[in-house]
Design an enzyme around this catalytic site. Sequence first.
Site, short mmCIF file in Angstrom:
data_model
loop_
_atom_site.label_atom_id
_atom_site.label_comp_id
_atom_site.label_asym_id
_atom_site.label_seq_id
_atom_site.Cartn_x
_atom_site.Cartn_y
_atom_site.Cartn_z
N HIS A 36 0.84 -1.20 0.00
CA HIS A 36 0.00 0.00 0.00
C HIS A 36 0.88 1.25 0.00
O HIS A 36 1.27 1.73 1.07
CB HIS A 36 -0.91 0.01 1.23
CG HIS A 36 -1.83 -1.17 1.31
ND1 HIS A 36 -1.40 -2.42 1.67
CD2 HIS A 36 -3.17 -1.27 1.06
CE1 HIS A 36 -2.43 -3.26 1.66
NE2 HIS A 36 -3.52 -2.59 1.29
N HIS A 267 -3.97 3.18 -3.54
CA HIS A 267 -4.17 2.66 -2.18
C HIS A 267 -3.44 1.34 -1.94
O HIS A 267 -2.61 1.25 -1.03
CB HIS A 267 -5.66 2.47 -1.89
CG HIS A 267 -5.92 1.73 -0.61
ND1 HIS A 267 -5.82 2.33 0.62
CD2 HIS A 267 -6.24 0.43 -0.37
CE1 HIS A 267 -6.08 1.45 1.57
NE2 HIS A 267 -6.33 0.28 0.99
N GLU A 414 -17.13 -4.15 24.82
CA GLU A 414 -16.30 -5.34 24.95
C GLU A 414 -15.05 -5.29 24.07
O GLU A 414 -13.96 -5.63 24.51
CB GLU A 414 -17.13 -6.60 24.62
CG GLU A 414 -18.24 -6.89 25.59
CD GLU A 414 -19.55 -6.19 25.23
OE1 GLU A 414 -20.56 -6.43 25.91
OE2 GLU A 414 -19.55 -5.41 24.25
N HIS A 476 -28.06 -15.50 25.25
CA HIS A 476 -26.99 -15.29 26.22
C HIS A 476 -26.29 -16.59 26.63
O HIS A 476 -25.34 -16.55 27.41
CB HIS A 476 -27.54 -14.60 27.47
CG HIS A 476 -27.80 -13.14 27.28
ND1 HIS A 476 -28.58 -12.65 26.28
CD2 HIS A 476 -27.35 -12.06 27.98
CE1 HIS A 476 -28.63 -11.32 26.36
NE2 HIS A 476 -27.88 -10.94 27.37
#
Length: 665
Positions: A36, A267, A414, A476
């Site tokens: 890149h 890129h 998280e 859950h």
Amino acid sequence: MSLTASTKLDPSQMRTLANAVRALSMDAVQAANSGHPGMPMGMADAAAVLWTRHVTYDPADPDWPDRDRFVLSAGHGSMLIYSILHLIGVDGVTLDELKNFRQMGSKTAGHPEFGHCPGVEVTTGPLGQGIATAVGMALAERVLNAQYGDELVDHRTWVIASDGDLQEGVSHEAIALAGHMKLNRLVVLWDDNSISIDGDTDLSDTMDHRARFEAAGWATMAVDGHDAEAVDAALEQARSSDKPVLIACKTTIGFGAPTKAGTAGSHGAPLGDEEIAGARKALGWDHGPFEVPAEVYEGWRAASVCGAEARAAWERRLQQSPHLEAFIAQLSGEAPVEALEAIKAHVKACLADKPALATRAASGKTIDAFWQTHPGLIGGSADLTGSNNTRGAGQAAISAPDYTGAYIHYGVREHGMAAAMNGMVLHGGVRPYGGTFLVFSDYCRPAVRLAALMNQPSIFVFTHDSIGLGEDGPTHQPVEHLAALRAMPNLAVFRPGDAVETAESWAAILKRTDGPSALILSRQKIPHLRLDDGSANLTARGAYVLSEPEGAAQVTLIGTGTELHLAVEAAEILKAEGVHARVVSAPCLDVFAEADPAYQAQVIDPALPAVAVEAAVRDGWDRWIGREGGFVGMSGFGASGPAEALYQHFNITADAVAEEARKRV
């Protein structure tokens, strides 16, 4: 310390220094026929100003504890950091390494890898994680500063981030946490080039990112990323901010390339010989591939003098400090002997008291027993403190501007939590652990994976580990998560089966310094099972024989966590029928897999039929029980209901374990 106060910036010289980065980057990508070039070419001006005038760093000692940290969150532009590390003179980052960019065995991998290339502070490439990890580094700096003062800890964390970094969800979590914590030693330079792989960023993103950062409690500025004086002024202003700082650097991707600059074409692919020749002409770089004049090296390395002086002054302060021994011990990352002894004493107490506890509660009591003997231990939870039992008694929360505590409220973040924990470990001097429900390990898995890849001992506490959590139901209730975590290389997954194993797991985890650990804990109570004297940490062996039958064993029953007691009960059922069953506890199959084969065969005799019981899917167990072995567990998702009813409904019972054994004896 920087050159800013003592020297006047020469824009012409700075452009020459930046062009060296551009040339090396496009040459290396071309040689590799992969990479890149666009980002290094676009951010070279800003990076040159940053590194030669603001970063406090001594190339002679890239691991100096009070150095500034630099994180290339836009890891795809790795030639930017490789070029800079070479130009400033970091040992090992040679011109030959740049020529071997992306080649097998080279230090200059496709994306920057911690521990692989000297001077690389963190493995980046998965977008967003670099900036999130940097938040942890900046937080660790503040925590250690609160403990040891400016004399020993006084540095900054600098980040270069891309448009893609800011689009990733984890960046939202990270910047919110950084703003809330007022981490004013954190400065992010955003490569605002408005180009993504698909084309212009406005194809998919029209967010006002400066407004977003400001809403999160950051100070922001915008500059022309190719105007060295403007970048320099912004960086100097950032030093006096009482908030973390975002500097939006408007750049042209592939700057200097005659036809591909400002386009997605620069890129992620080599520019090509013709385009590189045109870029050299446009930039006024009259040197061949990988050629850098001596005066350019001198310009880059002039700043190293300041870094060397700063390091020498710091070392003198350290030697004179009354905290010398404590500081060095804390930076070592080794578990304090006092903490391990406290856990041993707690194990003895558990063996005497024989508590029937949920392992999350047993973990909380273990933390109570040792946390105050472990300087640098930082607990936390993603808004589940009371459920995860991760906060020790008396463990004060860290809350800006007071960083003297030992516990972090991460909020419902998280992924951001796990990435920040990695940053704290990478920084050094801090050993973090953080909790959430096991089912949400999916939310932070990318950061867990990077911890494993970087060999960093982050501690992930995952509670509510099965259908045993009950009424919250299948959304859950994790069933596939144990298998998924165990499948990850270099992650040690501990699932203890009583309070003793829980404490032993903590001891084993604290001793582990070459990779992360996951501690898997239950919501529901389970009985005390261990009957030995606790003199040896059996959990640290990965698996061990919990009980032998009175006669020669005919079958092996293997259990983990909350199902271990079912194996014990099944052995009693079989005993009454004259069947001799050995019971094996396997709290950490990852550790057991590394054990001596003779020990493995001693514990799980391949000549005997085997049955495993675990309230999760079977995946991964056939290595130990064989394809013909019995398995009692889950084959699909759970359901909502009381834990006891769910175990009966899914037939995860001692009778079911005994029946699987009967079929094989």
